[in-house]
Scaffold this motif. Structure first.
Motif, short mmCIF file in Angstrom:
data_model
loop_
_atom_site.label_atom_id
_atom_site.label_comp_id
_atom_site.label_asym_id
_atom_site.label_seq_id
_atom_site.Cartn_x
_atom_site.Cartn_y
_atom_site.Cartn_z
N CYS A 1 33.17 -53.82 -23.65
CA CYS A 1 33.97 -53.49 -22.46
C CYS A 1 33.21 -53.77 -21.17
CB CYS A 1 34.38 -52.01 -22.49
SG CYS A 1 35.69 -51.65 -23.68
N GLY A 2 31.89 -53.69 -21.24
CA GLY A 2 31.09 -53.94 -20.05
C GLY A 2 31.44 -52.96 -18.93
N SER A 3 31.50 -53.47 -17.71
CA SER A 3 31.78 -52.61 -16.55
C SER A 3 33.27 -52.50 -16.25
CB SER A 3 31.06 -53.16 -15.31
OG SER A 3 31.52 -54.48 -15.02
N CYS A 4 34.09 -53.18 -17.02
CA CYS A 4 35.54 -53.16 -16.79
C CYS A 4 36.10 -51.76 -16.96
CB CYS A 4 36.23 -54.12 -17.77
SG CYS A 4 38.04 -54.15 -17.60
N ARG A 5 37.02 -51.37 -16.07
CA ARG A 5 37.68 -50.08 -16.17
C ARG A 5 39.16 -50.20 -15.81
NH1 ARG A 5 35.78 -45.60 -14.03
NH2 ARG A 5 37.84 -44.96 -13.33
N ARG A 6 39.72 -51.37 -16.06
CA ARG A 6 41.14 -51.56 -15.72
C ARG A 6 42.04 -50.59 -16.46
NH1 ARG A 6 41.81 -58.18 -15.85
NH2 ARG A 6 39.95 -58.67 -14.63
N CYS A 7 41.74 -50.35 -17.74
CA CYS A 7 42.59 -49.45 -18.53
C CYS A 7 42.54 -48.03 -17.98
CB CYS A 7 42.17 -49.48 -20.00
SG CYS A 7 40.47 -48.96 -20.31
N LEU A 8 41.42 -47.61 -17.44
CA LEU A 8 41.28 -46.27 -16.89
C LEU A 8 42.03 -46.15 -15.57
CD1 LEU A 8 37.44 -45.76 -17.49
CD2 LEU A 8 39.32 -45.31 -19.07
N ASP A 9 41.91 -47.17 -14.74
CA ASP A 9 42.48 -47.10 -13.40
C ASP A 9 44.00 -47.24 -13.39
OD1 ASP A 9 39.92 -46.83 -12.38
OD2 ASP A 9 39.68 -48.99 -12.00
N ILE A 10 44.57 -47.89 -14.40
CA ILE A 10 46.01 -48.10 -14.40
C ILE A 10 46.79 -46.90 -14.94
CG2 ILE A 10 46.28 -49.11 -16.71
CD1 ILE A 10 48.17 -51.17 -15.45
N CYS A 11 46.12 -45.99 -15.61
CA CYS A 11 46.82 -44.86 -16.25
C CYS A 11 47.64 -44.09 -15.21
CB CYS A 11 45.82 -43.92 -16.91
SG CYS A 11 46.62 -42.50 -17.71
N PRO A 12 48.95 -43.97 -15.41
CA PRO A 12 49.80 -43.35 -14.38
C PRO A 12 49.64 -41.85 -14.24
CG PRO A 12 51.09 -43.85 -16.35
CD PRO A 12 49.73 -44.45 -16.57
N THR A 13 49.01 -41.20 -15.22
CA THR A 13 48.85 -39.75 -15.17
C THR A 13 47.37 -39.32 -15.22
OG1 THR A 13 49.26 -39.75 -17.56
CG2 THR A 13 51.11 -39.18 -16.13
N ASN A 14 46.46 -40.27 -15.03
CA ASN A 14 45.02 -39.97 -15.04
C ASN A 14 44.61 -39.20 -16.29
OD1 ASN A 14 44.50 -41.10 -12.39
ND2 ASN A 14 45.53 -39.31 -11.55
N ALA A 15 44.92 -39.79 -17.44
CA ALA A 15 44.69 -39.11 -18.71
C ALA A 15 43.27 -39.30 -19.26
CB ALA A 15 45.70 -39.59 -19.75
N PHE A 16 42.43 -40.06 -18.55
CA PHE A 16 41.06 -40.29 -19.04
C PHE A 16 40.07 -39.54 -18.15
CE2 PHE A 16 43.50 -44.09 -20.24
CZ PHE A 16 43.27 -44.10 -21.60
#
Length: 372
Positions: free
Chosen positions: A188-203
């Motif tokens: 995954c490296g430094s990528c955090r696209r999956c975290l930032d797109i979450c519509p309810t901040n579930a991470f």
């Protein structure tokens, strides 16, 4: 047959059955996840999924599930979509349904293939086998990483460098000693696209999911009223959420699903919300027969549809919500109230409240009238 030849035969047979990847881990080498699982459960991140805690001890390691198991065979079937699932989010008067739920229930399809493959292995290898498809206390995702099929991304879903993250997983445990594959490392490296797109901040942090805030959990697993603070984030997602999967850059290697039974049904894509809100129990069962959606039941599904109607910003959908103010289900009535409060004028809502709120017998629905 030598273990090496047995593995080759197994891999060939798996490919013929439609599996897109097969990897093997030695059970003794699989990490024990007892502490990690306990910490996740203690934080309350499982929400109302009490079954996660009931089998926690056995869930932490496949060897506790079956002491005689020596090898874990992890398999994947790709189900990559033909279109970008994120495009459905913009069509606010239509329903967004998770890609995996638009075809036949994968449990049934994958389990049939696994049983056939397990029978092949048992016959050729003169060994015992057990089959698992997301319905037993076996943690398939960390097992997949231990076997080298992929790694758990920051969104906690298994990622493959060859297939992306649109994957259905299944596993076979056996007492046969098969040559293992090398475990996969994190890419995954430094990528955090999956975290930032979450519509309810579930991470709350990378690699950790708080199910209580996850749209998939809320619209599928959660049986009660949904927290008002999370409803807006659900948008028009009426069953599941694909945002964190769809945004992953590793999907440039994703494969379109080739299993005909799992291909998305065109009649389930972007259905009008007004049409779904009108479903009674019989119509719901008929429309979603054979799909994962059916198991949620009509009431929970229409609850989700009404949240989507409330988020639509479309006053012309208000009649669809108003018709459900007298629904037999408190879940449905409560969300009809919430949706109307967001779509009609303050005067119109006050008139409805004056007419109906005093007659409401369910405390949760009465609270919605009061809060809205």
């Amino acid at each position: 047959m030598t273990p090496e030849r047995l593995k080759d035969a197994l891999v060939a047979r798996a490919g013929a059955l439609g599996f897109d990847a097969v990897r093997i881990a030695r059970v003794a080498d699989v990490p024990d996840l007892a502490e990690r699982l306990a910490a996740w459960l203690d934080a309350g991140y499982a929400g109302t999924m009490d079954w996660m805690g009931r089998e926690a001890a056995r869930r932490a390691h496949p060897g506790r599930l079956w002491r005689e198991a020596r090898s874990a065979i992890v398999l994947a079937v790709a189900y990559g979509p033909d279109e970008d699932p994120l495009a459905a989010i913009a069509r606010r008067e239509h329903a967004a349904i998770s890609v995996y739920a638009q075809g036949r229930d994968y449990h049934d399809v994958i389990k049939g293939k696994l049983k056939e493959l397990a029978g092949f292995l048992a016959t050729r290898g003169a060994c015992d086998v057990k089959v698992f498809v997301d319905t037993a206390p076996l943690m398939e995702k960390p097992l997949a990483q231990a076997a080298g099929l992929g790694w758990q991304g920051k969104h906690t879903v298994v990622l493959s460098r060859d297939l992306g993250n649109w994957l259905f997983l299944g596993a076979i445990l056996t007492d046969a000693d098969l040559p293992p594959d090398a475990p996969e490392s994190d890419h995954c490296g430094s990528c955090r696209r999956c975290l930032d797109i979450c519509p309810t901040n579930a991470f709350p942090e990378p690699y950790v999911l708080d199910a209580r805030r996850c749209v998939s959990y809320l619209t599928i697993e959660h049986k009660g009223h949904i927290d008002p603070d999370l409803r807006a984030g659900i948008g028009n997602r009426v069953f599941g959420c694909d945002d964190c999967l769809a945004i992953c850059p590793w999907n440039k290697f994703a494969k379109a699903g080739r299993e005909a039974k799992l291909v998305a049904r065109r009649d389930l894509a972007a259905r009008p919300l007004a049409e779904l809100a009108a479903l009674d129990d019989a119509a719901f069962r008929a429309l979603f027969a054979g799909t994962p959606i059916k198991r949620t039941g009509r009431d929970r599904f229409v609850r989700n549809v009404l949240i989507a109607i409330g988020n639509s910003g479309a006053p012309d959908l208000a009649p669809a919500a108003e018709r459900l103010l007298d629904d037999a289900s408190p879940l449905v009535r409560a969300m009809a109230v919430w949706a109307l409060a967001r779509l009609v004028s303050a005067d119109r809502f006050a008139a409805l409240a004056a007419e109906r709120a005093s007659r409401e017998t369910d405390p949760e629905v009465a609270r919605e009238w009061e809060m809205s």
